[in-house]
Design a protein around this motif. Structure first.
Motif, short mmCIF file in Angstrom:
data_model
loop_
_atom_site.label_atom_id
_atom_site.label_comp_id
_atom_site.label_asym_id
_atom_site.label_seq_id
_atom_site.Cartn_x
_atom_site.Cartn_y
_atom_site.Cartn_z
N ILE A 36 2.57 -6.87 -2.47
CA ILE A 36 2.25 -6.06 -3.64
C ILE A 36 2.83 -6.59 -4.94
CG2 ILE A 36 4.22 -4.47 -3.62
CD1 ILE A 36 2.20 -2.19 -3.98
N THR A 37 3.88 -7.41 -4.87
CA THR A 37 4.52 -7.87 -6.11
C THR A 37 3.57 -8.74 -6.93
OG1 THR A 37 5.55 -9.62 -4.78
CG2 THR A 37 6.91 -7.72 -5.37
N ALA A 38 2.65 -9.47 -6.26
CA ALA A 38 1.71 -10.30 -7.02
C ALA A 38 0.84 -9.43 -7.93
CB ALA A 38 0.84 -11.11 -6.06
N LEU A 160 -7.03 -5.50 -5.21
CA LEU A 160 -7.87 -4.65 -6.06
C LEU A 160 -7.59 -3.16 -5.90
CD1 LEU A 160 -11.28 -6.54 -5.85
CD2 LEU A 160 -9.56 -6.64 -7.66
N PRO A 161 -7.42 -2.62 -4.67
CA PRO A 161 -7.13 -1.18 -4.56
C PRO A 161 -5.86 -0.76 -5.30
CG PRO A 161 -7.88 -2.02 -2.46
CD PRO A 161 -7.67 -3.21 -3.34
N LEU A 166 -3.04 1.81 -10.16
CA LEU A 166 -1.96 1.73 -11.15
C LEU A 166 -2.20 2.61 -12.37
CD1 LEU A 166 -0.85 -2.03 -11.15
CD2 LEU A 166 0.52 -0.02 -10.54
N PRO A 167 -3.38 2.62 -12.97
CA PRO A 167 -3.55 3.49 -14.14
C PRO A 167 -3.49 4.98 -13.80
CG PRO A 167 -5.27 1.80 -14.04
CD PRO A 167 -4.58 1.79 -12.72
N VAL A 168 -3.68 5.30 -12.53
CA VAL A 168 -3.72 6.71 -12.13
C VAL A 168 -2.33 7.26 -11.86
CG1 VAL A 168 -4.66 8.35 -10.45
CG2 VAL A 168 -6.01 6.35 -11.14
#
Length: 423
Positions: A36-38, A160-161, A166-168
């Motif tokens: 996830i860090t990428a 992508l998911p 992230l904006p949510v």
């Protein structure tokens, strides 16, 4: 363990499916967190003023925590069983996820990342140790491949998911959600996974006995035969999938960042399909007497041809060739269950953990080493794309050498097996 007692340990089909699915769901989450860090790197860099060096160390913190636990975890798995060990470790993962969500500096992020890596380090080794006892050998080969398939699904989900979420909910909300999901996984594991009955193991060795530790593992010829390809070829496959394929597509092949992200998405989907296919065909191959080391011996050279072609083609080598390299490298993933099957059931946890340490040491060394080679080749005045090509060529040479070492050990295994059959 006697044949009858081993047979008595096999799970009923319905229970076996439930146990596999619960473990697979947990491993899916662990693979998502690993990669996830990428996806989070632009957000974390902007919010906490992180440099590229910080990001590299943060990504490596997971593997550092992972490596810290492998050898003691193998002994705990053999002694206490998968259920108790994975529940204890997942408690650390919950704490690490909460700490990451609350972090306000690089060092607090790093400490949380290391703790999370420690907590998730049992998510593959625990089920594989249990499968060694609960499933037949052919089913073990299938479930190992399908566990790796769920790991690929987790890596796909980390791209992508996660970007869509992230904006949510933000990256902090994401880690609060992960902590909750780990708690739910613990509940499911506690409910569904069988207890580890000591009577099914061979008598425990004395505390000072070499066979009570890792001497039995390191001395085994089969294990040593698999070490070179585990470190270099398996570790290299993960290093490419998790890191170096992306920069190559941007720096050498001329992709935009969005095109490179889609390329990585396609590579991960290819890996998912590959591991699913292995899970389907492995039992059929086992019934025909086709052994994992033979599949590795005849199949892995495909990946060697592809990696040499990538270094040669340079800008003409895009995501498709990298996907072909990763897919053809999955032959070496058969080594993991094969190592467990080659050693006594009571040593399965130690065998799997020791081999996993080999693989992740390879991931760490190759992720770092390829980057060092790219920087070092600057002394020749090469352009950046040529330095990438040179580093990949050196990696290809190391892969060929590792395969040569494996080939020598494999031929000895074949000669010994033929001599045993003649006798």
């Amino acid at each position: 363990m006697s044949v009858s007692s081993a047979h008595d340990e096999l799970l009923a089909p319905r229970v076996a499916v439930t146990v596999f699915l619960v473990f697979a769901g947990t491993y899916f989450l662990s693979a998502l967190v690993r990669a996830i860090t990428a996806t989070l790197s632009p957000t974390l860099s902007a919010e906490l003023s992180l440099t590229p060096g910080h990001l590299g160390l943060l990504a490596g913190g997971y593997f550092f925590g992972f490596a810290l636990t492998q050898l003691p975890m193998g002994r705990w798995l053999d002694h206490h069983g998968p259920k108790r060990v994975v529940l204890a470790f997942l408690a650390m993962a919950v704490a690490g996820s909460v700490a990451f969500a609350l972090a306000d500096s690089f060092y607090s992020l790093l400490a949380a990342r290391v703790l999370t890596g420690m907590g998730l380090s049992a998510c593959l080794m625990a089920p594989l140790t249990g499968f060694r006892r609960w499933f037949s050998p052919a089913v073990q080969l299938r479930t190992n491949s399908w566990m790796l398939m769920t790991g690929s699904m987790g890596m796909v989900a980390s791209t992508l998911p996660v970007q869509w979420l992230l904006p949510v909910i933000g990256w902090r909300g994401l880690f609060w959600a992960l902590a909750l999901l780990f708690v739910l996984s613990m509940a499911a594991l506690a409910w569904s996974v069988p207890a580890w009955t000591r009577h099914a193991n061979a008598p425990a060795p004395a505390a000072g006995s070499p066979d009570g530790g890792y001497g039995l593992i390191w001395r085994d010829h089969y294990f040593r035969t698999m070490v070179p390809v585990g470190f270099m070829n398996y570790g290299g496959m993960v290093a490419v999938q998790a890191l170096w394929a992306g920069p190559w597509m941007v720096k050498v092949a001329g992709y935009t960042p969005d095109e490179a992200a889609m390329g990585l998405f396609a590579i991960n989907l290819s890996m998912l399909a590959s591991f699913w296919t292995w899970g389907v065909v492995n039992p059929h191959l086992a019934r025909r007497g086709i052994r994992p080391e033979s599949l590795i011996g005849w199949g892995l050279p495909i990946s060697l041809v592809v990696i040499v072609a990538i270094a040669w083609l340079g800008p003409r080598a895009g995501w498709l060739l990298w996907a072909l390299f990763c897919v053809s490298s999955t032959f070496v993933a058969l080594s993991q269950p094969a190592v467990a099957l080659a050693l006594p059931p009571q040593a399965a946890g130690r065998a799997l953990s020791a081999y996993n340490l080999v693989i992740f040491a390879g991931v760490f060394v190759l992720q770092w080493g390829i980057g060092l080679a790219i920087d070092a080749l600057d002394v020749f005045g090469w352009s950046e794309p040529d330095r990438y090509r040179g580093a990949v060529a050196l990696f290809a040479l190391c892969c060929v050498t590792a395969y040569g070492l494996f080939w020598r050990g494999w031929r000895r295994i074949e000669r010994d097996r033929a001599a045993t059959l003649r006798a």
